[in-house]
Motif scaffolding. Structure first.
Motif, short mmCIF file in Angstrom:
data_model
loop_
_atom_site.label_atom_id
_atom_site.label_comp_id
_atom_site.label_asym_id
_atom_site.label_seq_id
_atom_site.Cartn_x
_atom_site.Cartn_y
_atom_site.Cartn_z
N ASP A 167 -9.39 -15.48 -3.59
CA ASP A 167 -8.47 -15.84 -2.50
C ASP A 167 -7.71 -17.13 -2.82
O ASP A 167 -6.50 -17.22 -2.59
CB ASP A 167 -9.23 -16.02 -1.18
N LEU A 183 -5.02 -16.43 -5.43
CA LEU A 183 -3.87 -15.72 -4.89
C LEU A 183 -3.03 -16.60 -3.98
O LEU A 183 -1.80 -16.51 -3.98
CB LEU A 183 -4.33 -14.45 -4.18
N GLU A 184 -3.68 -17.48 -3.21
CA GLU A 184 -2.93 -18.43 -2.37
C GLU A 184 -2.11 -19.38 -3.24
O GLU A 184 -0.95 -19.67 -2.94
CB GLU A 184 -3.89 -19.22 -1.49
N ALA A 212 0.83 -17.43 -4.69
CA ALA A 212 1.87 -17.22 -3.67
C ALA A 212 2.69 -18.49 -3.45
O ALA A 212 3.92 -18.45 -3.46
CB ALA A 212 1.24 -16.76 -2.36
N GLU A 219 7.44 -10.44 -2.51
CA GLU A 219 6.90 -10.16 -1.17
C GLU A 219 6.07 -8.87 -1.17
O GLU A 219 4.98 -8.83 -0.58
CB GLU A 219 8.02 -10.10 -0.13
N LEU A 267 2.78 -9.72 -2.99
CA LEU A 267 1.87 -10.53 -2.18
C LEU A 267 1.23 -9.70 -1.07
O LEU A 267 0.03 -9.83 -0.80
CB LEU A 267 2.59 -11.74 -1.60
N LYS A 268 2.02 -8.83 -0.46
CA LYS A 268 1.47 -7.96 0.60
C LYS A 268 0.40 -7.05 0.03
O LYS A 268 -0.68 -6.90 0.58
CB LYS A 268 2.60 -7.15 1.23
N SER A 269 0.69 -6.45 -1.12
CA SER A 269 -0.25 -5.53 -1.74
C SER A 269 -1.51 -6.26 -2.20
O SER A 269 -2.62 -5.75 -2.02
CB SER A 269 0.42 -4.83 -2.91
N LEU A 270 -1.36 -7.44 -2.77
CA LEU A 270 -2.52 -8.22 -3.20
C LEU A 270 -3.41 -8.59 -2.02
O LEU A 270 -4.63 -8.51 -2.10
CB LEU A 270 -2.09 -9.48 -3.95
N SER A 271 -2.78 -8.99 -0.91
CA SER A 271 -3.58 -9.39 0.26
C SER A 271 -4.34 -8.18 0.82
O SER A 271 -5.45 -8.33 1.34
CB SER A 271 -2.70 -10.03 1.32
N GLU A 272 -3.78 -7.00 0.69
CA GLU A 272 -4.46 -5.79 1.15
C GLU A 272 -5.63 -5.42 0.24
O GLU A 272 -6.65 -4.90 0.69
CB GLU A 272 -3.48 -4.62 1.25
N GLN A 273 -5.49 -5.73 -1.05
CA GLN A 273 -6.54 -5.39 -2.02
C GLN A 273 -7.71 -6.36 -1.98
O GLN A 273 -8.83 -5.98 -2.28
CB GLN A 273 -5.97 -5.38 -3.45
#
Length: 111
Positions: free
Chosen positions: A22, A25-26, A29, A101, A104-110
């Motif tokens: 996490d 990824l933050e 981003a 974008e 990032l959306k896909s990574l946050s879902e995974q």
């Protein structure tokens, strides 16, 4: 996992980073958004060397998190800037912004 990501890199990140992914990824981003703002400025200035440098930086960090499609777009922009071909820079920037974008959306879902 689609052509957005390098599945092997994602699997390795999950294994190596565990719960710390996490934070990675933050950081990715936040850094990518700053670099995209910088890229926008240097494209506006039509500074080929700075466009190449910033696109290269985003490409590298994208590859580190397995964001293949984003890295590929940045590589295209980097190559065009290296060759002094700046005609498509604004269009590529828009594609890079959209792909960031989506990534990032896909990574946050995974994760």
């Amino acid at each position: 996992m689609s052509n957005l990501f390098d599945a092997q890199v994602i699997a390795e990140l999950k294994e190596i980073m565990g719960d710390d992914i996490d934070f990675l990824l933050e950081t990715f981003a936040a850094d990518s958004r700053v670099k995209i703002k910088e890229l926008s400025v240097v494209i506006e200035e039509k500074n080929a060397e700075d466009i190449r440098r910033v696109a290269h930086s985003i490409k590298g960090s994208s590859k580190n998190v397995g964001a293949k499609a984003l890295a590929d777009l940045c590589e295209t922009l980097e190559q065009q800037a290296r060759e002094g071909k700046l005609e498509e820079s604004n269009e590529l920037l828009a594609q890079i912004v959209d792909m960031l974008e989506l990534t990032l959306k896909s990574l946050s879902e995974q994760f």
